[in-house]
Structure formats: structure tokens, C-alpha cells
Design a protein around this motif. Sequence first.
Motif, PDB file in Angstrom:
ATOM      1  N   PRO B  18     -17.451   0.714 -12.782  1.00  0.00           N
ATOM      2  CA  PRO B  18     -16.194   1.155 -12.161  1.00  0.00           C
ATOM      3  C   PRO B  18     -16.492   1.870 -10.840  1.00  0.00           C
ATOM      4  N   VAL B  19     -15.579   1.718  -9.893  1.00  0.00           N
ATOM      5  CA  VAL B  19     -15.741   2.335  -8.575  1.00  0.00           C
ATOM      6  C   VAL B  19     -14.394   2.904  -8.149  1.00  0.00           C
ATOM      7  N   THR B  20     -14.422   4.100  -7.601  1.00  0.00           N
ATOM      8  CA  THR B  20     -13.200   4.702  -7.068  1.00  0.00           C
ATOM      9  C   THR B  20     -13.391   5.072  -5.615  1.00  0.00           C
ATOM     10  N   LEU B  21     -12.471   4.597  -4.786  1.00  0.00           N
ATOM     11  CA  LEU B  21     -12.444   4.943  -3.374  1.00  0.00           C
ATOM     12  C   LEU B  21     -11.289   5.914  -3.142  1.00  0.00           C
ATOM     13  N   ARG B  22     -11.535   6.850  -2.228  1.00  0.00           N
ATOM     14  CA  ARG B  22     -10.530   7.884  -1.990  1.00  0.00           C
ATOM     15  C   ARG B  22     -10.012   7.827  -0.564  1.00  0.00           C
ATOM     16  N   CYS B  23      -8.694   8.015  -0.449  1.00  0.00           N
ATOM     17  CA  CYS B  23      -8.050   8.153   0.839  1.00  0.00           C
ATOM     18  C   CYS B  23      -7.324   9.486   0.854  1.00  0.00           C
ATOM     19  N   HIS B  24      -7.628  10.301   1.847  1.00  0.00           N
ATOM     20  CA  HIS B  24      -7.035  11.633   1.953  1.00  0.00           C
ATOM     21  C   HIS B  24      -6.351  11.773   3.300  1.00  0.00           C
ATOM     22  N   GLN B  25      -5.107  12.269   3.295  1.00  0.00           N
ATOM     23  CA  GLN B  25      -4.370  12.454   4.548  1.00  0.00           C
ATOM     24  C   GLN B  25      -3.874  13.889   4.674  1.00  0.00           C
ATOM     25  N   THR B  26      -3.770  14.320   5.917  1.00  0.00           N
ATOM     26  CA  THR B  26      -3.258  15.659   6.191  1.00  0.00           C
ATOM     27  C   THR B  26      -1.954  15.593   6.978  1.00  0.00           C
ATOM     28  N   LYS B  70      -0.850  13.286  -5.797  1.00  0.00           N
ATOM     29  CA  LYS B  70      -0.478  14.237  -4.752  1.00  0.00           C
ATOM     30  C   LYS B  70      -0.148  13.465  -3.489  1.00  0.00           C
ATOM     31  N   THR B  71       0.694  14.025  -2.645  1.00  0.00           N
ATOM     32  CA  THR B  71       1.059  13.342  -1.403  1.00  0.00           C
ATOM     33  C   THR B  71      -0.167  12.974  -0.583  1.00  0.00           C
ATOM     34  N   GLU B  72      -1.162  13.830  -0.566  1.00  0.00           N
ATOM     35  CA  GLU B  72      -2.279  13.640   0.344  1.00  0.00           C
ATOM     36  C   GLU B  72      -3.367  12.695  -0.144  1.00  0.00           C
ATOM     37  N   ASP B  73      -3.382  12.345  -1.416  1.00  0.00           N
ATOM     38  CA  ASP B  73      -4.477  11.536  -1.945  1.00  0.00           C
ATOM     39  C   ASP B  73      -3.996  10.234  -2.573  1.00  0.00           C
ATOM     40  N   PHE B  74      -4.692   9.153  -2.227  1.00  0.00           N
ATOM     41  CA  PHE B  74      -4.387   7.824  -2.776  1.00  0.00           C
ATOM     42  C   PHE B  74      -5.717   7.223  -3.188  1.00  0.00           C
ATOM     43  N   LEU B  75      -5.889   6.995  -4.477  1.00  0.00           N
ATOM     44  CA  LEU B  75      -7.154   6.518  -5.008  1.00  0.00           C
ATOM     45  C   LEU B  75      -7.068   5.043  -5.365  1.00  0.00           C
ATOM     46  N   LEU B  76      -8.104   4.316  -5.021  1.00  0.00           N
ATOM     47  CA  LEU B  76      -8.216   2.904  -5.379  1.00  0.00           C
ATOM     48  C   LEU B  76      -9.385   2.758  -6.342  1.00  0.00           C
ATOM     49  N   THR B  77      -9.129   2.159  -7.500  1.00  0.00           N
ATOM     50  CA  THR B  77     -10.174   1.991  -8.508  1.00  0.00           C
ATOM     51  C   THR B  77     -10.409   0.516  -8.795  1.00  0.00           C
ATOM     52  N   LEU B  78     -11.668   0.148  -8.757  1.00  0.00           N
ATOM     53  CA  LEU B  78     -12.099  -1.164  -9.219  1.00  0.00           C
ATOM     54  C   LEU B  78     -12.583  -0.946 -10.649  1.00  0.00           C
ATOM     55  N   GLU B  79     -11.862  -1.467 -11.604  1.00  0.00           N
ATOM     56  CA  GLU B  79     -12.140  -1.162 -13.004  1.00  0.00           C
ATOM     57  C   GLU B  79     -13.519  -1.644 -13.430  1.00  0.00           C
ATOM     58  N   SER B  80     -13.883  -2.835 -12.983  1.00  0.00           N
ATOM     59  CA  SER B  80     -15.178  -3.436 -13.306  1.00  0.00           C
ATOM     60  C   SER B  80     -15.557  -4.300 -12.108  1.00  0.00           C
TER      61      SER B  80
END
Lengths: 114, 113
Positions: B18-26, B70-80
Motif C-alpha cells: 500500500p502507498v499513500t500520497l499526501r497533498c497539503h494546501q494552505t 480536513k480542508t487542507e489535506d487530500f490523501l491518495l492511497t494505492l491499496e495494492s
Amino acid sequence: QQQVKQSPQSLIVQKGGISIINCAYENTAFDYFPWYQQFPGKGPALLIAIRPDVSEKKEGRFTISFNKSAKQFSLHIMDSQPGDSATYFCAASTETGTASKLTFGTGTRLQVTL
Amino acid sequence: DAGITQSPRHKVTETGTPVTLRCHQTENHRYMYWYRQDPGHGLRLIHYSYGVKDTDKGEVSDGYSVSRSKTEDFLLTLESATSSQTSVYFCAISPQGALGGYTFGSGTRLTVV
């Protein structure tokens, strides 16, 4: 299914020349057509955009021409400069509100030579 | 890019993990998007969000999930993760959806081996 078809895939233009990139679409509900510019290692950035109620929009050396009946639009870069070398994406959008999102073309890699 | 940060910038992972990518905005923008960029395919939409806990699928959503608590965070997960998910992933934000103009992050280059 490619909703926005972009051509050419790559383009080489001499400094001072005119660069032309074309896009075509099928969905007549599209009502917003932006162009994005991307430099290597960076995310795309909005360059210029047009709505279908006008046939042309110009911003500096960049012009969008829009042909609603043909469902085509194009980006013209006048007096092309080496600093314009980048990948260009056309895009289109139809939805507003919560479903608002862009559909992108496949991109054109522009190289402006000296 | 100002106001938006993607992490990690580069990642190599093995097939099946599994892999998680993070996007954070201000910027406090309502809309957030995940696209993947592949040669010959341009930018393709994976998932997007129009508010906290409000998400929807894009054209290439299979094998991906997202979360926005949260408004500022959007996570993308590749399950496998699979080799076909090797790509450059871009997050974008906008105050008004497509019409507001997207601001893209600098991307995450993911390699699945």
C-alpha cells in the motif's frame, strides 16, 4: 475514450516563429477551455482560457482561437521564444458546482530553437 | 508551488504494497484533485474532492482511494500497488472548481517495482 484530442504531440519552432497547437472535442456541453503550460519538473500552470461566447482571446503573445461549429480550439504563440519551450495542455470543462473538473488533452511538447 | 505541497516527491515501492500520497494546501480552497501524468495520455483525473469528506471518482479511479478529513489535506492511497500505477501524480487545488483555475503541486514520481 479521449474526450479532448490534441495535436501535434511535439513541435519544433524557430525563435521568432509562430507555434500552433490544436485541440478538438466531442462533448458540445463543454463551456470552458483553458490552456496550461508545464515546464520540466513542475506542475502545469494556467496560461490562458476562453469561453465559447467569443471566437478569440489574446493575452500578450498568446492567443486562443475558438471555432464552436467545428468543435475545435487552438493556441497560437506569436514570436516564439526559447523560454516558451514547455509542454502545453489544452483542457475542457462542462460541469459547474460540485462536479466541476477539467478534462485534459494529451499534451504537446514545444521546443523553440535559436 | 506556493500554497500547495505534495509529499513525498519521489517514492519507489514494491508491487502489492500500500502507498499513500499526501497533498497539503494552505489556501483554504474548496476543490482538490488528483491527476496522474503518463506519456501519451496527458493528465488523467483519478479522484477529486469538493469539500471535507465529499469526494468523487474520476476517469481512472480503479485501484485508488482518497480521503479528505480536513480542508487542507487530500490523501491518495494505492491499496495494492501495481506496475501500471508507476506514474507522476499531481495534486491540484481550486477555489471554484474548473473555472477558478487550478494550482498544481510539484508532483510525486512513483515507481512500482
